[in-house]
Design an enzyme around this catalytic site. Structure first.
Site, mmCIF file in Angstrom:
data_model
loop_
_atom_site.group_PDB
_atom_site.id
_atom_site.type_symbol
_atom_site.label_atom_id
_atom_site.label_comp_id
_atom_site.label_asym_id
_atom_site.label_seq_id
_atom_site.Cartn_x
_atom_site.Cartn_y
_atom_site.Cartn_z
ATOM 1 N N LYS A 53 34.831 43.190 41.454
ATOM 2 C CA LYS A 53 35.996 42.310 41.599
ATOM 3 C C LYS A 53 35.613 41.039 42.365
ATOM 4 O O LYS A 53 36.044 39.939 42.016
ATOM 5 C CB LYS A 53 37.132 43.051 42.310
ATOM 6 C CG LYS A 53 37.797 44.080 41.400
ATOM 7 C CD LYS A 53 38.630 45.122 42.132
ATOM 8 C CE LYS A 53 39.064 46.196 41.116
ATOM 9 N NZ LYS A 53 39.755 47.345 41.715
ATOM 10 N N GLN A 69 42.214 49.011 47.137
ATOM 11 C CA GLN A 69 41.396 49.860 46.268
ATOM 12 C C GLN A 69 41.790 51.326 46.450
ATOM 13 O O GLN A 69 41.864 51.816 47.562
ATOM 14 C CB GLN A 69 39.907 49.643 46.592
ATOM 15 C CG GLN A 69 38.954 50.415 45.708
ATOM 16 C CD GLN A 69 39.057 49.976 44.243
ATOM 17 O OE1 GLN A 69 39.094 48.786 43.941
ATOM 18 N NE2 GLN A 69 39.133 50.951 43.351
ATOM 19 N N ASP A 117 47.884 44.214 41.029
ATOM 20 C CA ASP A 117 47.653 45.433 40.257
ATOM 21 C C ASP A 117 48.888 45.801 39.436
ATOM 22 O O ASP A 117 48.808 46.601 38.512
ATOM 23 C CB ASP A 117 47.322 46.600 41.195
ATOM 24 C CG ASP A 117 45.840 46.903 41.249
ATOM 25 O OD1 ASP A 117 45.149 46.543 40.276
ATOM 26 O OD2 ASP A 117 45.388 47.498 42.240
#
Ligand SMILES: NC(=O)c1ccc[n+]([C@@H]2O[C@H](COP(=O)([O-])OP(=O)(O)OC[C@H]3O[C@@H](n4cnc5c(N)ncnc54)[C@H](OP(=O)(O)O)[C@@H]3O)[C@@H](O)[C@H]2O)c1
Lengths: 294, 289
Positions: free
Chosen positions: A53, A97, A120
């Protein structure tokens, strides 16, 4: 018929190229999209995701910062870090995460992210909007699947899509995306799971078949009708002595056999995989634009 | 097989009896009572009638009731301020704004001002999100009522195929999520594709949320299927159905027609049940479904 291979690597590259151009334009207006990643603990898989990322962000010219916290960090401390990121204008997108250590509530942490910065698309408000068809950031993996379809000339509009799997990160949001009245969507969508008596009853109806079960070889050639477009989201580790790592990756689809019947198919690896991070970058750029407008 | 027309009053009666029994049991454990707050804007006669009906039912069960009447000219800020007062008031565990709201108002913002933990009509996006993710939240009352109807029909949901015909999915999307959670396979049909009849014929549970007159014919129905006719309920002023009732009745095992508007007697019963859930949650008691 032998299927054409849809290369996720190539589609991802195309989108990242577009994003690079958009970031450059935004920078001229003084807007720098920024991604804040929160990593708790040192799970090797998580570290490798976070690294890709960060790398992806840099490649398209975005600002990125990973906040690393020890595995035993108190929940409160994580919330404090998120609060800081919520308030900091350097960050247009925030990502925590997963998985998190057991003593930290995922629901609480995700709910704490400002919905405008939730790249997300997992915040309950955004999930609710997705269900209702209101504008919201789209969860990355299912959005990536939609882009793979659309950009390979397989517009789902009016097609019957059968999604095998109903998880919150792939199956359900993918169904929600594809049923919207929007370009690249507008499909008839069926969702199946382990509660179905015989999934082949459904898979044989599919014009577009999505496998997101995490079960190697769950989709065999006899379950697929001639000419189906097959997207394999599954990532499974198969023990393989001949590899240095001791395993190889395989999807949920019996690739060799199914590719003889499908019209299009995605490989594993190199199919859906590269799309997830790409769509995360996309969401971060979009968030930067929205935050700047409003 | 003889076709059953499912009777709302009979289903509602059973649920109501369950609520009475639960309240009876609760009264042995606590002297607190469930409370419902209602916010009404303007003087739409249908809305006022519905509020009176809800009030009557609540009072009959011994609920605490707080109704706030605001003039049709009230601003979004006025309404939200009232909502926030009720959010903070521990005597009400459930709270809703009567719909429709005057058109000049931003409905979304007002509905999102309600504390999600008190949102017993299940209209806050967070409750939609929780339904989606399979977390504990509030189901919209008419969706909740349809789940009761389906259970009442008596067939297990697990392993069944449910097909939802709907453009926007206002009722059928949340209903589909509730069915998915109970292990049905679900097909969403937002577009009228050529093979729609074929897809409908796979349905053990067919949900029609369409007003296209005569769209769904008898030969689209799998013999013995359950058919739920939602029509469209865009407002409180009536609705249209998309099924050819006479033909469908020949093939289906049972048919249920959702009454117009959001305030059918069964939906009001589910509102009361949701309020009871909310009350028990604040009392820290185990939920009982
Ligand atoms: N970027 C990427 O490439 C990416 C991203 C995310 C995930 N993935 C991969 O995608 C796969 C799915 O991930 P996930 O997180 O969605 O997994 P998950 O949470 O384990 O969900 C799997 C779903 O598949 C269903 N399922 C499992 N076996 C089945 C069977 N034999 N027949 C029918 N349905 C079956 C399950 O049904 P029940 O609900 O009934 O249990 C469940 O809904 C995994 O291999 C994962 O590694 C890849």
């Amino acid at each position: 018929m032998t299927a054409k291979i849809i290369s996720g690597n190539e589609v991802a590259k195309e989108i990242r190229q577009e994003l690079k151009g958009r970031v450059a334009e935004l920078k001229e207006k003084g807007i720098v999209p920024g991604l804040g990643v929160v990593l708790v603990g040192e799970d090797p898989a998580s570290i490798s995701y976070v690294t890709s990322k960060a790398k992806g962000s840099q490649e398209i010219g975005m600002f990125e910062e990973t906040i690393r916290l020890p595995a035993d960090v108190p929940e409160e401390e994580v919330l404090k870090v998120i609060d800081g990121l919520n308030k900091d204008p350097k960050f247009s997108g925030i990502l925590v995460q997963l998985p998190l250590p057991d003593h930290i509530s995922v629901e609480k942490v995700i709910g704490y992210i400002s919905p405008e910065k939730d790249v997300d698309g997992f915040h309950p408000v955004n999930v609710g909007k997705l269900l209702r068809g209101e504008p919201c950031p789209l969860p990355c993996t299912p959005h990536g699947v939609q882009q793979l379809l659309f950009r390979s000339g397989n517009d789902p509009a009016g097609k019957h899509v059968v999604v095998c799997g109903r998880s919150n990160i792939v199956g359900k949001p993918l169904a929600a995306i594809l049923m919207q009245k929007a370009e690249g969507a507008n499909a008839v969508v069926t969702v199946v799971h382990t509660g179905a008596k015989d999934i082949s009853y459904y898979t044989k109806q599919a014009d577009i078949l999505i496998a997101a079960m995490g079960r190697p070889n769950a989709i065999t050639a006899d379950m697929v009708k001639e000419g189906t477009v097959v997207i394999d989201v599954g990532v499974n580790r198969i023990p393989d002595e001949s590899r240095k790592s001791g395993f190889r990756l395989a999807g949920d689809v019996d690739f060799e056999a199914v590719k003889e019947k499908a019209s299009f198919i995605t490989p594993v690896p190199g199919g859906v995989g590269p799309m997830t991070v790409t769509m995360l970058l996309y969401n971060t750029v979009e968030a930067a634009i929205r935050l700047n407008e409003g | 097989m003889p076709m059953k027309l499912l009777n709302e009053a009979e289903i509602g009666g059973k649920i109501y009896a369950g609520i009475v029994a639960e309240l009876e049991e609760l009264s042995q454990k606590t002297d607190k009572v469930p409370g419902l707050g209602m916010v009404v804007v303007g003087e739409d006669p249908a809305s006022l009638a519905s509020i009176r009906c809800k009030e009557k039912q609540c009072r009959k069960l011994g609920f605490y009731v707080d109704i706030r009447f605001l003039p049709a000219t009230a601003s979004q800020e006025d309404i939200c301020a009232t909502v926030r007062q009720l959010n903070k008031d521990s005597r009400v565990q459930g709270l809703f704004c009567q719909l429709p709201l005057p058109e000049t108002l931003q409905k979304k913002n007002i509905l999102a001002a309600v504390d999600p933990g008190k949102d017993v009509c299940g209209r806050h996006p967070i409750n939609a999100g929780k339904l989606f993710s399979g977390n504990q939240g509030f189901l919209p009352c008419n969706v909740y009522s349809l789940m009761q109807v389906i259970d009442f029909a008596g067939q297990p949901i697990r392993g069944k195929t449910a097909v939802m015909i709907s453009r926007r999915g206002v009722v059928s999307r949340p209903l589909a999520l509730a069915l998915l959670r109970r292990n049905a396979s679900v097909t969403f049909c937002p577009v009228l594709t050529g093979n729609l009849p074929e897809i409908c014929r796979t349905a053990d549970i067919l949900v029609a949320e369409t007003e296209k007159p005569g769209l769904i014919k008898g030969n689209w129905i799998k013999p013995g299927a359950m058919v739920i006719d939602i029509g469209t309920t865009r407002n409180n002023r009536g609705k249209a159905s998309g099924i050819v009732l006479k033909e469908v009745a020949e093939v289906a095992s049972c048919i249920f027609t959702l009454p117009a508007g959001e305030d059918s007697p069964l939906a009001i019963t589910m509102l009361i049940k949701n309020t009871l859930h909310a009350f028990k949650q604040t009392c820290g008691m185990q939920l009982q479904h």
